[in-house]
Design an enzyme around this catalytic site. Structure first.
Site, short mmCIF file in Angstrom:
data_model
loop_
_atom_site.label_atom_id
_atom_site.label_comp_id
_atom_site.label_asym_id
_atom_site.label_seq_id
_atom_site.Cartn_x
_atom_site.Cartn_y
_atom_site.Cartn_z
N ASP A 129 -2.27 6.22 -4.95
CA ASP A 129 -1.90 4.93 -3.55
C ASP A 129 -2.13 3.76 -4.28
O ASP A 129 -3.47 3.39 -5.08
CB ASP A 129 -3.02 5.99 -2.65
CG ASP A 129 -3.86 4.69 -1.86
OD1 ASP A 129 -3.16 3.78 -1.91
OD2 ASP A 129 -4.31 5.13 -1.02
N ASP B 26 1.10 -1.60 0.39
CA ASP B 26 0.04 0.07 -0.10
C ASP B 26 0.78 1.16 -0.04
O ASP B 26 1.63 1.32 0.68
CB ASP B 26 -1.01 -0.06 0.56
CG ASP B 26 -1.71 1.46 0.90
OD1 ASP B 26 -1.43 1.79 0.41
OD2 ASP B 26 -2.36 1.13 2.33
#
Ligand SMILES: *[C@@H]1O[C@H](CO)[C@@H](O)[C@H](O)[C@H]1NC(C)=O
Ligand SMILES: *[C@@H]1O[C@H](CO)[C@@H](O)[C@H](O)[C@H]1NC(C)=O
Length: 415
Positions: free
Chosen positions: A302, A120
């Site tokens: 992201d 992530d």
């Protein structure tokens, strides 16, 4: 200028054994390592995407709160984060799966214990289920520090707030291997309580690993990639990401970039403005040649977020004059566009002066339900967000380079 925000995304890694007895350290110094990324399937669901979108403000709120605790001042984008109301029903399955995320494997401890984690770039900590976790961790591999000779109990609890409930546990330091590289004494969280967000019925990976910067680490600790960089093992303080829905085509490249995967003369670097998230300036967003929203918006890159997400007003202006476009929820959330025209309305995002097209195929997330002639579109709206969170709908269209040394993000056209 509008502040942007984001969510987080996820990638995955593949594991090798800790120790690599056959390799000399010298070999490691010259090798970047390619880690295949996996995805559960190609199906996205409206419910999965909706749930992920609803969690975005909470995710960013966690990072902003950590930033303030770590640096002593508020993150410049923190104004509206977390303002979204909690859902009142805690029973919704949380569906990273239906939201289309990429993950891979790491090995932790000595001897190695294997886990799959979402990688992530929108957070900075490692979270794994602990062997002491009860029913909330069922179905996942569980970390057992008592069987690892390199595990150190740091004696520090942690709490991560999710919409569906907290993740809580204890921090440990242990060796974490990713590909052939080992981060020695890496801080990680062993969760004794898992949020329904991570229920194994809907969340296939065991946990997640954050690839952003230490300033948003809830543990106030060096993130995995930075630990590897500091250890001097990597040829370059860079990782490269390719995301694809084609099986076997996605990869995380640790310690460099895989130059066969992109057109090198199109690689465009954009400076990171605040090294907490992978935060960069998005010159503009356009659709069919017409600019939408403000120029020079803040954006956060992201990998752990499926959609491109922006504030409600900017999203509304994006969909405003598209025939048949519908906001699926009352004021924010997912939009649909008639399936027969949706692919004509994909955006172009300009970074570092270079326009990068989102393909119609990646913008079109499929029918809102089986047989519907309305299809989900790849830009979502969130009231907790300003600017743009740039997730996988965009990232599938480019090769992405994350450079922790020169503090920049690179995008290139795929080969
Ligand atoms: C680069 O990617 C290609 C395609 O995935 C792969 O076959 C190749 O091994 C990779 N290169 C390196 C140096 O890992
Ligand atoms: C992006 O889309 C525009 C408009 O359709 C097109 O002219 C341009 O060639 C595309 N760019 C790339 C790199 O494919």
């Amino acid at each position: 200028m509008k502040p942007a925000h984001t969510f987080s995304s996820l990638l995955a890694l593949v594991s090798l054994v800790v120790g690599l007895p056959g390799l000399q350290p010298k070999d490691l110094n010259t090798r970047a390592l390619r880690l295949p990324l996996e995805r559960r399937n190609n199906q996205v669901s409206m419910e999965g995407l909706r749930m992920q979108l609803e969690q975005v403000p909470a995710k960013y709120h966690r990072g902003f709160a950590a930033y303030e605790a770590n640096t002593g001042h508020a993150h410049p984008l923190s104004k509206n984060a977390g303002s979204k109301k909690k859902r009142d029903d805690g029973n919704d399955p949380l569906t990273a799966e239906g939201a289309n995320l990429w993950y891979a494997s790491i090995d932790v401890g000595s001897p190695a214990q294997a886990f799959t984690v979402i990688i992530d770039t929108g957070s900075s900590d490692i979270v794994l289920p602990s062997v002491e976790c009860g029913v909330s961790c069922d179905g996942h591999n569980k970390y057992d520090p008592s069987t690892s000779s390199t595990a150190v109990d740091l004696g520090k609890p942690f709490v991560l707030a999710y919409l569906t409930g907290n993740v809580e546990g204890e921090q440990f330091a242990d060796n974490v291997a990713i590909g052939g590289y080992t981060a020695v004494g890496q801080t990680l969280g062993a969760a004794t309580i898992y949020s329904p967000t991570f229920s194994s019925t809907t969340f296939k990976p065991d946990g997640l690993a954050g690839f952003a910067f230490e300033d948003i680490s809830v543990y106030q600790a060096s993130p995995l990639f930075q630990t590897l960089v500091q250890s001097g093992q990597l040829p370059e303080a860079v990782f490269g990401v390719k995301l694809s829905t084609t099986a076997g085509a996605s990869e995380l490249y640790v310690g460099g970039t895989n130059t066969t995967l992109y057109q090198q003369n199109t690689l465009t670097y954009i400076p990171v403005t605040v090294p907490a998230y992978w935060q960069i300036t998005l010159d503009q967003v356009s659709r069919a040649g017409v600019q939408v929203g403000t120029s020079e918006a803040v954006s956060i890159i992201d990998t752990g977020t499926s959609l491109i997400v922006t504030d409600t007003a900017t999203a509304a202006s994006y969909y405003n004059d598209i025939p048949g476009a519908i906001l699926q929820e009352s004021s924010e959330g997912l939009y649909s566009i008639p399936c027969d025209i949706i692919e004509n309305y994909a955006p172009t995002l300009t970074f570092g002066g270079r326009p990068f097209n989102v393909s119609g195929e990646t913008f079109n997330l499929g029918p809102i339900e089986d047989g519907s002639s309305d299809c989900l579109a790849g830009i979502g709206a969130s009231s907790g967000i300003e600017g743009w969170l740039v997730g996988d709908v965009f990232l599938q269209n480019v090769y992405s380079v994350f450079d922790t040394d020169q503090l920049r993000v690179g995008f290139a056209e795929l080969a």
